[in-house]
Design a protein around this motif. Structure first.
Motif, short mmCIF file in Angstrom:
data_model
loop_
_atom_site.label_atom_id
_atom_site.label_comp_id
_atom_site.label_asym_id
_atom_site.label_seq_id
_atom_site.Cartn_x
_atom_site.Cartn_y
_atom_site.Cartn_z
N GLU A 170 34.50 8.48 53.69
CA GLU A 170 35.19 7.44 54.04
C GLU A 170 34.27 6.34 54.69
O GLU A 170 33.38 6.74 55.50
CB GLU A 170 36.46 7.74 54.73
CG GLU A 170 36.11 8.32 55.91
CD GLU A 170 37.72 8.50 56.61
OE1 GLU A 170 38.75 8.45 55.94
OE2 GLU A 170 37.71 8.69 57.98
N LEU A 171 34.75 5.05 54.34
CA LEU A 171 34.14 4.05 55.32
C LEU A 171 35.11 3.40 56.13
O LEU A 171 36.25 3.96 56.11
CB LEU A 171 34.22 2.71 54.29
CG LEU A 171 33.20 2.99 53.01
CD1 LEU A 171 33.09 2.00 51.93
CD2 LEU A 171 31.77 3.34 53.33
N PHE B 182 36.71 -2.54 56.66
CA PHE B 182 35.10 -2.52 56.58
C PHE B 182 34.97 -4.08 56.17
O PHE B 182 35.21 -4.53 54.89
CB PHE B 182 34.79 -1.54 55.77
CG PHE B 182 33.24 -1.33 55.87
CD1 PHE B 182 32.59 -1.40 57.17
CD2 PHE B 182 32.50 -1.10 54.77
CE1 PHE B 182 31.12 -1.46 57.14
CE2 PHE B 182 31.11 -0.73 54.89
CZ PHE B 182 30.52 -1.00 55.88
N THR C 76 26.96 8.30 46.16
CA THR C 76 27.71 9.19 46.89
C THR C 76 28.70 10.07 46.15
O THR C 76 28.79 9.94 44.96
CB THR C 76 28.74 8.13 47.76
OG1 THR C 76 29.52 7.53 47.01
CG2 THR C 76 27.78 7.34 48.60
N LEU D 145 33.72 10.06 47.97
CA LEU D 145 34.05 8.87 48.94
C LEU D 145 35.15 8.07 48.29
O LEU D 145 35.49 7.83 47.36
CB LEU D 145 32.93 7.95 48.94
CG LEU D 145 32.80 6.59 49.58
CD1 LEU D 145 32.97 6.93 51.10
CD2 LEU D 145 31.79 5.77 49.56
N LEU E 123 37.25 4.71 48.53
CA LEU E 123 36.97 3.24 48.71
C LEU E 123 38.11 2.61 48.92
O LEU E 123 38.99 2.45 47.80
CB LEU E 123 36.18 2.68 47.65
CG LEU E 123 35.67 1.33 47.50
CD1 LEU E 123 34.75 0.94 48.67
CD2 LEU E 123 34.80 0.83 46.06
N LEU F 22 27.21 -4.52 49.51
CA LEU F 22 27.37 -3.10 49.86
C LEU F 22 27.37 -2.32 48.78
O LEU F 22 27.47 -2.15 47.67
CB LEU F 22 29.04 -3.12 50.11
CG LEU F 22 29.80 -1.48 50.45
CD1 LEU F 22 29.15 -0.70 51.76
CD2 LEU F 22 31.16 -1.64 50.35
N VAL G 126 38.25 -2.83 52.19
CA VAL G 126 36.86 -3.35 52.13
C VAL G 126 36.44 -4.67 51.82
O VAL G 126 37.09 -5.03 50.70
CB VAL G 126 36.14 -2.42 51.18
CG1 VAL G 126 34.53 -2.74 51.17
CG2 VAL G 126 36.13 -0.93 51.86
N ILE H 199 27.09 1.85 47.70
CA ILE H 199 27.66 3.20 47.76
C ILE H 199 27.09 3.95 46.94
O ILE H 199 27.74 5.00 46.78
CB ILE H 199 29.07 3.23 48.45
CG1 ILE H 199 29.72 2.52 47.33
CG2 ILE H 199 29.39 2.52 49.75
CD1 ILE H 199 31.28 2.76 47.55
N ASP I 49 32.10 -1.45 61.66
CA ASP I 49 33.15 -2.14 60.77
C ASP I 49 32.87 -3.33 60.30
O ASP I 49 33.55 -4.02 59.70
CB ASP I 49 34.35 -1.88 61.54
CG ASP I 49 34.54 -2.59 62.94
OD1 ASP I 49 33.46 -3.18 63.34
OD2 ASP I 49 35.42 -2.10 63.73
N LEU J 285 30.68 6.36 59.65
CA LEU J 285 29.95 5.25 59.94
C LEU J 285 30.41 4.68 61.03
O LEU J 285 31.78 4.19 61.29
CB LEU J 285 29.72 4.41 58.88
CG LEU J 285 29.32 5.07 57.52
CD1 LEU J 285 29.26 3.71 56.42
CD2 LEU J 285 27.68 5.16 57.68
#
Length: 232
Positions: free
Chosen positions: A158-159, A163, A174, A177, A179, A169, A183, A171, A142, A139
């Motif tokens: 991954e983010l 972020f 998924t 992923l 986290l 948010l 975040v 997700i 940010d 992605l």
């Protein structure tokens, strides 16, 4: 009329006079004759391109005061430079794989675009939803000023780090992923995730009840102990 490249608005209006509405909206729903539209096209209302099966790309330097939508455009491959005041809603366009970095939109909604694997960091004023796009790996944003959704993006691992999301948010759905603790969001939905990795317990402590892990299999990676695995 066969499939055609339209080079001027006058030509387009002559072919589809009923598509130009009094409020400035241009509704080209199911106009299968269109392959390309005029460059520098300006729409005072909304632009509707749903079910334009032979449209291959959006106009270069498009300007839309309201919102723009393109659903089930099965030949659409490219979203060119555009300024859209409202939301840009692209859904079920299986060949779409290129978006211009010169896009500027109020909100971005891109769903069920199975060939889309890369996203440039174009300008989005508020909410972003990029959901059920399984080839997305990274992605570009940010800092999101509204909500952010990447539901069903099973290729996303991954983010951005850090972020920041001003709103919710999501997700959910998924797979694999990570986290991270950097975040920031007032509410995280992470439902029905497979092999979700939470970098450490500080994120869970900070969020308290504002993270929803219902139905997810997840692991908390702690720096001083073995990973702790959890499942529903």
């Amino acid at each position: 009329m066969g499939i055609k490249d339209f080079s001027t608005i006058d030509e387009l209006r002559e072919a589809f006079p009923s598509s130009f509405l009094a409020n400035g909206t241009v509704d080209l729903t199911a106009r299968r004759e269109i392959r390309t539209l005029p460059s520098d096209m300006t729409v005072a209302g909304h632009l509707i391109l749903d079910n334009c099966d032979n449209l291959t790309e959006t106009p270069e330097n498009l300007s839309v005061t309201g919102w723009m939508c393109a659903a089930s455009c099965h030949s659409l491959e490219k979203i060119n430079k555009a300024r859209v005041g409202g939301n840009m809603h692209i859904t079920n366009c299986p060949r779409l794989h290129v978006l211009s970095p010169a896009l500027s939109v109020g909100e971005c909604i891109i769903n069920y675009c199975s060939s889309l694997s890369e996203l440039p960091k174009f300008h989005v004023a508020r909410n972003i939803s990029v959901s059920y796009c399984p080839e997305i790996r990274v992605l570009p944003w940010d800092d999101v000023r509204g909500y952010f959704s990447a539901v069903g993006c099973t290729g996303l691992k991954e983010l951005p780090s850090p972020f920041s999301v001003a709103g919710q948010l999501d997700i959910s759905g998924t797979r694999g992923l990570e986290l991270r603790s950097d975040v920031s969001s007032p509410l995280i939905l992470a439902r029905n995730c497979e092999a979700l990795e939470i970098s450490d317990g500080s994120l869970l402590r900070r969020l308290g009840g504002n993270i929803d892990l219902d139905g997810s299999e997840y692991t908390i990676l702690t720096p001083d102990s073995m990973p702790q695995a959890f499942s529903p």
